[in-house]
Design an enzyme around this catalytic site. Structure first.
Site, PDB file in Angstrom:
ATOM      1  N   ASP A  33       0.820  -1.252  -0.213  1.00  0.00           N
ATOM      2  CA  ASP A  33      -0.010   0.078   0.072  1.00  0.00           C
ATOM      3  C   ASP A  33       0.778   1.159   0.028  1.00  0.00           C
ATOM      4  O   ASP A  33       1.926   1.147   0.725  1.00  0.00           O
ATOM      5  CB  ASP A  33      -1.101  -0.021   1.183  1.00  0.00           C
ATOM      6  CG  ASP A  33      -2.222   0.851   1.105  1.00  0.00           C
ATOM      7  OD1 ASP A  33      -1.870   2.047   1.171  1.00  0.00           O
ATOM      8  OD2 ASP A  33      -3.111   0.718   1.237  1.00  0.00           O
ATOM      9  N   GLN A  96     -14.590   2.627   1.459  1.00  0.00           N
ATOM     10  CA  GLN A  96     -13.695   2.012   0.407  1.00  0.00           C
ATOM     11  C   GLN A  96     -13.508   3.231  -0.340  1.00  0.00           C
ATOM     12  O   GLN A  96     -14.305   4.212  -0.970  1.00  0.00           O
ATOM     13  CB  GLN A  96     -14.620   1.144  -0.339  1.00  0.00           C
ATOM     14  CG  GLN A  96     -13.801   0.509  -1.537  1.00  0.00           C
ATOM     15  CD  GLN A  96     -14.794  -0.640  -2.016  1.00  0.00           C
ATOM     16  OE1 GLN A  96     -15.821  -0.640  -2.208  1.00  0.00           O
ATOM     17  NE2 GLN A  96     -14.069  -1.540  -3.153  1.00  0.00           N
ATOM     18  N   HIS A 102     -10.365  -5.460  -2.866  1.00  0.00           N
ATOM     19  CA  HIS A 102      -8.972  -5.682  -2.453  1.00  0.00           C
ATOM     20  C   HIS A 102      -9.118  -5.982  -0.958  1.00  0.00           C
ATOM     21  O   HIS A 102      -9.925  -5.646  -0.303  1.00  0.00           O
ATOM     22  CB  HIS A 102      -8.000  -4.624  -2.657  1.00  0.00           C
ATOM     23  CG  HIS A 102      -8.440  -3.187  -2.157  1.00  0.00           C
ATOM     24  ND1 HIS A 102      -9.408  -2.330  -2.756  1.00  0.00           N
ATOM     25  CD2 HIS A 102      -8.389  -2.691  -0.987  1.00  0.00           C
ATOM     26  CE1 HIS A 102      -9.832  -1.530  -2.140  1.00  0.00           C
ATOM     27  NE2 HIS A 102      -9.196  -1.691  -0.853  1.00  0.00           N
ATOM     28  N   HIS A 104      -6.819  -5.669   2.870  1.00  0.00           N
ATOM     29  CA  HIS A 104      -5.708  -5.129   3.461  1.00  0.00           C
ATOM     30  C   HIS A 104      -5.276  -6.090   4.470  1.00  0.00           C
ATOM     31  O   HIS A 104      -6.016  -6.833   5.332  1.00  0.00           O
ATOM     32  CB  HIS A 104      -6.223  -3.834   4.189  1.00  0.00           C
ATOM     33  CG  HIS A 104      -6.768  -2.651   3.608  1.00  0.00           C
ATOM     34  ND1 HIS A 104      -6.250  -1.658   3.409  1.00  0.00           N
ATOM     35  CD2 HIS A 104      -7.988  -2.477   2.996  1.00  0.00           C
ATOM     36  CE1 HIS A 104      -6.850  -0.800   2.452  1.00  0.00           C
ATOM     37  NE2 HIS A 104      -8.197  -1.248   2.301  1.00  0.00           N
TER      38      HIS A 104
HETATM   39  P1  5GP Z   1      -9.731   1.171   0.395  1.00  0.00           P
HETATM   40  O1  5GP Z   1     -10.360   1.298  -1.003  1.00  0.00           O
HETATM   41  O2  5GP Z   1      -9.934   0.062   1.038  1.00  0.00           O
HETATM   42  O3  5GP Z   1     -10.228   2.323   1.473  1.00  0.00           O
HETATM   43  O4  5GP Z   1      -8.199   1.358   0.350  1.00  0.00           O
HETATM   44  C1  5GP Z   1      -7.599   1.733  -0.638  1.00  0.00           C
HETATM   45  C2  5GP Z   1      -6.068   1.785  -0.406  1.00  0.00           C
HETATM   46  O5  5GP Z   1      -5.322   1.670  -1.667  1.00  0.00           O
HETATM   47  C3  5GP Z   1      -5.489   2.753   0.544  1.00  0.00           C
HETATM   48  O6  5GP Z   1      -4.927   2.261   1.614  1.00  0.00           O
HETATM   49  C4  5GP Z   1      -4.635   3.465  -0.596  1.00  0.00           C
HETATM   50  O7  5GP Z   1      -3.471   4.007   0.353  1.00  0.00           O
HETATM   51  C5  5GP Z   1      -4.146   2.329  -1.516  1.00  0.00           C
HETATM   52  N1  5GP Z   1      -3.894   3.073  -2.669  1.00  0.00           N
HETATM   53  C6  5GP Z   1      -4.730   3.939  -3.712  1.00  0.00           C
HETATM   54  N2  5GP Z   1      -4.152   4.108  -4.525  1.00  0.00           N
HETATM   55  C7  5GP Z   1      -2.981   3.301  -4.574  1.00  0.00           C
HETATM   56  C8  5GP Z   1      -1.960   3.101  -5.671  1.00  0.00           C
HETATM   57  O8  5GP Z   1      -2.104   3.696  -6.640  1.00  0.00           O
HETATM   58  N3  5GP Z   1      -0.892   2.178  -5.308  1.00  0.00           N
HETATM   59  C9  5GP Z   1      -0.711   1.482  -4.281  1.00  0.00           C
HETATM   60  N4  5GP Z   1       0.025   0.742  -4.061  1.00  0.00           N
HETATM   61  N5  5GP Z   1      -1.755   1.847  -3.204  1.00  0.00           N
HETATM   62  C10 5GP Z   1      -2.681   2.611  -3.399  1.00  0.00           C
END
Ligand code: 5GP
Ligand code: ZN
Length: 140
Positions: A33, A96, A102, A104
């Protein structure tokens, strides 16, 4: 534009934007992340685009679950956290932010107060070191 054409995680799957990868198989991709909630925060995604748990095909869901267990074991072995938080959000109201399924994997230390998401971008070199440690544990 199709959902997957504009999806940031589909772009990572297609290699159109970079990511610090840990592991890849036919159905799943695991990478660090970029805004980690703690050092070693890893994401496991299905390669096939599906927005969330409610819509993902069972075959892809099971593949992600299997990878999550393998990677969590490797994180435990490589980084020796006191605990591991597994998180997954469905819908913006639930927190989200990337609408591609995805999971974590967040290593936790005793007394650590980490939110679901990190705020600051990680040092890319540190991400590479952590990814290499987890990869080595996966392959051991
Ligand atoms: P959620 O959708 O479950 O809230 O979390 C999405 C996660 O993706 C976040 O923790 C964010 O830091 C991570 N994230 C967002 N964009 C990117 C990216 O371009 N590359 C990576 N490696 N992680 C990302
Ligand atoms: Zn996608």
């Amino acid at each position: 534009m199709s959902e997957s054409a504009s999806c940031i995680f589909c772009k990572i799957v297609r290699g159109e934007i970079p990511a610090v990868k840990v592991h890849e198989d036919a159905q799943t991709l695991t990478f660090m992340d970029v805004r980690p909630a703690s050092p070693g925060h890893t994401l496991v995604i299905s390669k096939a685009h599906a927005p969330n748990l409610l819509e993902i095909a069972e075959v892809d869901l099971l593949a992600v679950a299997s990878t999550v267990q393998r990677v969590a074991r490797a994180v435990q072995k490589a980084l020796s956290p006191d605990g591991i938080r597994i998180g997954q959000f469905n819908g913006t109201a639930a927190g989200q932010t990337v609408l591609h399924y995805h999971v974590h994997i967040v290593p936790m230390r005793e007394g650590q107060k980490a939110g679901a998401h990190g705020r600051e971008p990680a040092n890319p070199e540190q991400l590479k070191v952590l990814a290499a440690q987890v990869r080595a544990a996966l392959e051991a």
